[in-house]
Scaffold this motif. Sequence first.
Motif, PDB file in Angstrom:
ATOM      1  N   GLY A   1       4.107   3.300  -0.539  1.00  0.00           N
ATOM      2  CA  GLY A   1       2.988   2.487  -1.000  1.00  0.00           C
ATOM      3  C   GLY A   1       1.725   2.558  -0.187  1.00  0.00           C
ATOM      4  N   ILE A   2       1.653   3.448   0.815  1.00  0.00           N
ATOM      5  CA  ILE A   2       0.458   3.469   1.654  1.00  0.00           C
ATOM      6  C   ILE A   2       0.134   4.904   2.049  1.00  0.00           C
TER       7      ILE A   2
ATOM      8  N   TYR B   1       0.444  -4.988  -4.143  1.00  0.00           N
ATOM      9  CA  TYR B   1       0.356  -3.561  -4.420  1.00  0.00           C
ATOM     10  C   TYR B   1       1.034  -3.251  -5.756  1.00  0.00           C
ATOM     11  N   THR B   2       0.564  -2.203  -6.399  1.00  0.00           N
ATOM     12  CA  THR B   2       1.271  -1.663  -7.551  1.00  0.00           C
ATOM     13  C   THR B   2       2.250  -0.618  -7.045  1.00  0.00           C
ATOM     14  N   ARG B   3       3.534  -0.883  -7.236  1.00  0.00           N
ATOM     15  CA  ARG B   3       4.562   0.046  -6.776  1.00  0.00           C
ATOM     16  C   ARG B   3       5.155   0.774  -7.971  1.00  0.00           C
TER      17      ARG B   3
ATOM     18  N   ILE C   1       3.786  -2.513   5.685  1.00  0.00           N
ATOM     19  CA  ILE C   1       4.162  -2.509   4.276  1.00  0.00           C
ATOM     20  C   ILE C   1       5.670  -2.717   4.188  1.00  0.00           C
TER      21      ILE C   1
ATOM     22  N   GLN D   1       4.290  -5.131  -9.669  1.00  0.00           N
ATOM     23  CA  GLN D   1       3.359  -5.679  -8.694  1.00  0.00           C
ATOM     24  C   GLN D   1       4.169  -6.371  -7.601  1.00  0.00           C
TER      25      GLN D   1
ATOM     26  N   TYR E   1      -1.242  -1.363   6.636  1.00  0.00           N
ATOM     27  CA  TYR E   1      -2.614  -1.413   6.158  1.00  0.00           C
ATOM     28  C   TYR E   1      -3.326  -2.564   6.857  1.00  0.00           C
TER      29      TYR E   1
END
Length: 287
Positions: free
Chosen positions: A73-74, A15-17, A97, A11, A92
Amino acid sequence: MEYGASLHKIQLGGYTRIWYEYVPEHVKEKGTKVPLVVTMHGRGGTAETFFDISGMSLVAEERDFITVFPEAGIYQQKPDGLRNVLLWNGSYNGEPIDDVTFIRTLVEDVKSRYQIDTERIYGCGQSSGGMMTSTLAFSAPELFAAVSPWSAIRDPEHDIPVPEKIEPAVPYLFLLGEDDWLCVDKKNGQMEYQVTESIAEFLRNLIKVYRLEEKPLTYQCGEISYYVYRNEKKTPMLVVGTVREMSHANYPRESWIAYDQFFSKFIKKQDGTLLYMGEDAIHTDKR
């Protein structure tokens, strides 16, 4: 995971990476320090697909190093183009990000579990992953001994300034197809390999920052034409390779070329000193 990779999640920034990690069994058994290669997918790809496409795990198996495949991540929302595709350094709700921090955190996580040779950490990636690779070179130069962007080196849609300096220096191997629609301009291209104005600006700046010879050495190896820019110590700080008849795509041999012909020759000491073939790559003894 059927091929020996493991999936990891953290985390970070809300975000969950995730990333896939490949550690050869004989590396686990030896327990000695080994290099780490960060391998990044292109726009629309994933960590899982690039594990397959890049073949970097095969290189790791043969050359005794650990490789990781992080995931962007996006998802890009582009009204006039492809939508819902992963890309690096996205945003976002207008907020960027922080993928550089993600990669730094990932590396620290791997170091906490395995014996990583911190003098031999390398980065590579294709397309959007190539742009991310280049960003890491001047955003985390103390971390990477060398980088190899593939099929892209600078994002033309983001106003990322050309770095005025990269300290400590990070050598670049830039591989692209001679028919790459993103990198090459057949009509108005610049430099010996007809790259776009944006890429030419970036490369010329690297030549200036590293004080490289403006006229490259050139040679041919199979379907690849190489252009080698050396510094005062004759260190190849920038190498450009163009693949004959290849468009914007991943080249199957890129992982082998990047590691065997480039990464393996560079070491970055903890004080930032860059070594090439075991000797100081930058400084000239004036005595």
